[in-house]
Enzyme design. Structure first.
Site, PDB file in Angstrom:
ATOM      1  N   SER A 199       0.893  -1.192  -0.103  1.00  0.00           N
ATOM      2  CA  SER A 199      -0.037  -0.102   0.076  1.00  0.00           C
ATOM      3  C   SER A 199       0.771   1.197   0.176  1.00  0.00           C
ATOM      4  O   SER A 199       1.786   1.587   0.705  1.00  0.00           O
ATOM      5  CB  SER A 199      -1.043   0.034   1.283  1.00  0.00           C
ATOM      6  N   CYS A 325      -9.867   1.690  21.543  1.00  0.00           N
ATOM      7  CA  CYS A 325     -10.500   2.203  22.582  1.00  0.00           C
ATOM      8  C   CYS A 325     -11.813   2.537  22.217  1.00  0.00           C
ATOM      9  O   CYS A 325     -12.080   3.018  21.195  1.00  0.00           O
ATOM     10  CB  CYS A 325      -9.957   3.649  22.948  1.00  0.00           C
TER      11      CYS A 325
HETATM   12  N1  PLP Z   1      -2.286  -4.630   6.117  1.00  0.00           N
HETATM   13  C1  PLP Z   1      -1.545  -4.107   6.982  1.00  0.00           C
HETATM   14  C2  PLP Z   1      -0.550  -4.966   7.622  1.00  0.00           C
HETATM   15  C3  PLP Z   1      -1.760  -2.744   7.272  1.00  0.00           C
HETATM   16  O1  PLP Z   1      -1.031  -2.161   8.373  1.00  0.00           O
HETATM   17  C4  PLP Z   1      -2.645  -1.889   6.538  1.00  0.00           C
HETATM   18  C5  PLP Z   1      -2.895  -0.511   7.066  1.00  0.00           C
HETATM   19  O2  PLP Z   1      -2.799   0.086   8.153  1.00  0.00           O
HETATM   20  C6  PLP Z   1      -3.458  -2.587   5.738  1.00  0.00           C
HETATM   21  C7  PLP Z   1      -3.180  -3.793   5.482  1.00  0.00           C
HETATM   22  C8  PLP Z   1      -4.683  -1.744   5.156  1.00  0.00           C
HETATM   23  O3  PLP Z   1      -3.857  -1.083   3.905  1.00  0.00           O
HETATM   24  P1  PLP Z   1      -4.662   0.351   3.155  1.00  0.00           P
HETATM   25  O4  PLP Z   1      -4.821   1.322   4.637  1.00  0.00           O
HETATM   26  O5  PLP Z   1      -3.838   0.777   2.262  1.00  0.00           O
HETATM   27  O6  PLP Z   1      -6.113  -0.198   3.042  1.00  0.00           O
END
Ligand code: PLP
Length: 384
Positions: A199, A325
């Site tokens: 991402s 929380c």
């Molecule tokens: N997987 C993990 C390990 C993440 O840390 C995150 C985001 O916090 C995501 C998936 C989701 O990604 P996005 O925020 O781009 O949808």
């Protein structure tokens, strides 16, 4: 006084080089890559370049890169797409209890569709045992999803070993690598994975843009239907500006990875050592396991994370909790709960995540502040 941002695991700001590379795709080159006219072909060239650059970092063919609308969508496409496409082989899926909700909730959808989801536990350091993983794989297992690095505690799983075991059993292996770019190698051949999700906003690219590596020959049923873009895997007019930002951010993150690990890892170690030296009764989560260089998750015994985070925020430090929380109550996050900490510890869990611009002065200020705030918050509890 300047604010100190220690929440890079949540998101990172777009870096100047990324923004600069994206801008033409909003204006002079802001056309539809599927159009056949010259403007469209120019936009297509931008899209193709972003795919080639992303593929170069993964060490794969451009066709093996599917762009998505973020990490959540990449995880959903991989999980739902593979499980549905391989339904003839079986309906058994293996994952872990510390995955991001983008994986766990996608698995919930499969469960409702009649799939059996086996959620494996991790040890007290947050690590999955490869033998336990291997033993869970069956003839009717279609997919295994194990995250590369955890977003709360930073533990890094032995992905190459897990992927090897999955492939030996004919099980498609997906890794959620959203926290990995710029910190861990992404070469998909060395990792041996079939799918890998990233991402852009976790590596100084734009939000709402992700990519899924899909090994050639891996069947993936689309979850978004329409014009058949992205080789039929993800319909919708392509976000050329966004994927350009992803590609440039990824290239830079990969190029800077060794220096980042050394410099930022050193600052994280300094912060950890300062907290351990100055504050009694704390647990460093994931200690003893391989961890992301920028992550420090600490549980302070005998206090709640929420007032601590508010205190930090008021003093100019942005950090986040390792627990969710809700109004009036604090619940252990599923990740912290999996480590088996007693309640008097998990309630005081704080995640500090460093970034490329974090300085030594910043971590020193943060550790001094934490020492003061933790002491202040423990005092009334001790007196009552
Ligand atoms: N997987 C993990 C390990 C993440 O840390 C995150 C985001 O916090 C995501 C998936 C989701 O990604 P996005 O925020 O781009 O949808």
């Amino acid at each position: 006084m300047d604010r100190i941002y220690l929440d890079h695991a949540a998101t990172t700001p777009v870096r100047p080089e990324v923004l600069e590379a994206m801008l033409p795709h909003f204006s002079d080159n802001g056309y539809n890559p599927s159009s056949v006219h010259a403007e469209g072909r120019q936009a297509r060239a931008g899209l193709d370049a972003a795919r080639e650059r992303t593929a170069a970092v993964f060490g794969c063919k451009p066709r093996e890169v599917t762009f998505t609308g973020g990490g959540t969508e990449a995880d959903n496409l991989g999980i739902l797409g593979v499980a549905r496409a391989r339904r003839e082989r079986g309906r058994h899926v293996v994952t872990t209890c510390i995955e991001h909700h983008a994986v766990l909730h996608a698995c919930d959808v499969l469960r409702e569709d009649g799939y059996e989801i086996e959620v494996l536990e991790v040890d007290a350091r947050g690590l999955l045992d490869p033998d336990r993983f291997g033993a869970a794989l069956r003839d009717d297992t279609v997919l295994a999803a194990v995250m590369y690095a955890n977003n709360e505690i930073g533990t890094v799983q032995p992905i190459a070993e897990l992927a090897r075991r999955a492939r030996a059993r004919g099980v498609t292996f997906l890794t959620d690598a959203v926290q990995a770019p710029g910190q861990l190698p992404l070469a998909v051949e060395e990792l041996g994975v079939d799918l890998l999700a990233i991402s852009a906003h976790k590596f100084y690219g734009p939000k709402g843009v992700g990519a899924l590596y899909v090994r050639a020959g891996t069947p993936v049923a689309p979850i978004i239907h329409g014009g058949g873009q992205e080789h039929g895997r993800r319909s919708g007019t392509e976000n050329v500006a966004g994927v350009t930002g992803l590609a440039v951010g990824l290239e830079l993150a990969e190029a800077e990875r060794p220096a980042f690990a050394q410099r930022v890892g050193g600052l994280r170690d300094r912060l950890q050592a300062a907290l351990l030296a100055r504050i009694p009764d704390l647990t460093v989560n994931g200690d003893g396991a391989p961890r992301l260089p920028n992550n420090l998750s600490v549980s302070f015994e005998g206090l709640d994370a929420e007032p601590l985070l508010i205190g930090l925020d008021l003093e100019g430090v942005a950090a986040s909790a390792g627990s969710a929380c809700a109004a009036g109550s604090v619940e252990a996050s599923h990740v912290i709960a999996a480590l088996g900490l007693p309640e008097r510890r998990w309630r005081g869990t704080v995640r500090l995540s460093l970034g490329r611009l974090t300085t030594q002065a910043e971590v020193d200020r943060a550790s001094g502040l934490l020492e003061r705030l933790v002491a202040a918050q423990r005092t009334p509890a001790a007196a009552s």
